[in-house]
Design a protein around this motif. Structure first.
Motif: not given
Length: 222
Positions: A169-180, A182-196
């Motif tokens: 679960v933490f590996a998936v979480s860290l992946t989401a944090r890391t991609l926040d 790089p994916l910002c241009g196509s996903m303005p809300i980011g992915t950091h909330y998945i980390w939390h």
């Protein structure tokens, strides 16, 4: 130059609610803290034994909730310190508690795990692009799972599943944090909330595992 700390995609200015998803998703930590506290209390009452060292875990999860909430609303450097610092405190405490529970070491020896973990974190931090503290935590969970899987003690062996589940679960979480970023241009809300959201689950899993082991030590199966 901005006068606020802008580390994540969702934040667009220095206002208090510029990171609504990142702020609200911190509720995962609060839920984990309450659930862990209730589990510690119920187990303590069932055994009729005080569980001070275990109550520290949900208290630290609550501090993570407060620290992360402070950072993702105020976007200040003190908030950043409270956020990262509270996570670091939990990790260091747990890595000392683990050998006390599973190897039954006294505190004075169990605490030796903390500097070993910090040294390992320093080495991992040399890898560019990924926060060393969090990558070392994933590796650490896998190592703990391995210790238990290959343990000579049958009562400890089944616990490996808790730590493997937490690591995945933490590996998936860290992946989401890391991609926040790089994916910002196509996903303005980011992915950091998945980390939390996922980290609340991780913290509850490892805390629950620690409490189950504590109960096992005090009330062994005959």
């Amino acid at each position: 130059m901005s006068d606020y700390v802008d580390n994540y995609c969702e934040r667009t200015d220095g206002s208090f609610w510029s990171e609504p998803l990142n702020a609200v998703s911190n509720l995962s930590f609060l839920i984990a803290a309450v659930a862990a506290w209730l589990f510690v209390r119920r187990t303590s009452r069932q055994l009729g034994r005080p569980a001070g060292e275990l109550y520290a875990l949900p208290v630290m999860i609550l501090l993570i909730f407060l620290g992360s909430s402070a950072f993702h609303t105020t976007a200040t450097r003190w908030g950043l310190v409270a956020d990262s610092g509270s996570i670091g405190v939990y990790m260091v405490y747990f890595i000392a508690l683990w050998p006390k529970l599973y190897w039954e070491l006294p505190w004075r020896r169990a605490w030796l795990g903390a500097p070993i973990f910090l040294a390992f974190t320093g080495l991992v931090s040399l890898i560019p692009g990924i926060p060393g503290m969090y990558l070392s935590a994933v590796v650490g969970l896998l190592v703990l799972a391995g210790f238990l899987l290959f343990s000579r003690h049958a009562d400890r062996r089944p616990h490996w599943r808790w730590y493997l589940a937490a690591a995945l679960v933490f590996a998936v979480s860290l992946t989401a944090r890391t991609l926040d970023g790089p994916l910002c241009g196509s996903m303005p809300i980011g992915t950091h909330y998945i980390w939390h959201t996922l980290n609340g689950i991780v913290l509850y899993l490892v805390t629950r595992a620690a409490v189950i082991r504590w109960r096992q030590v005090l009330q062994p199966v005959r």
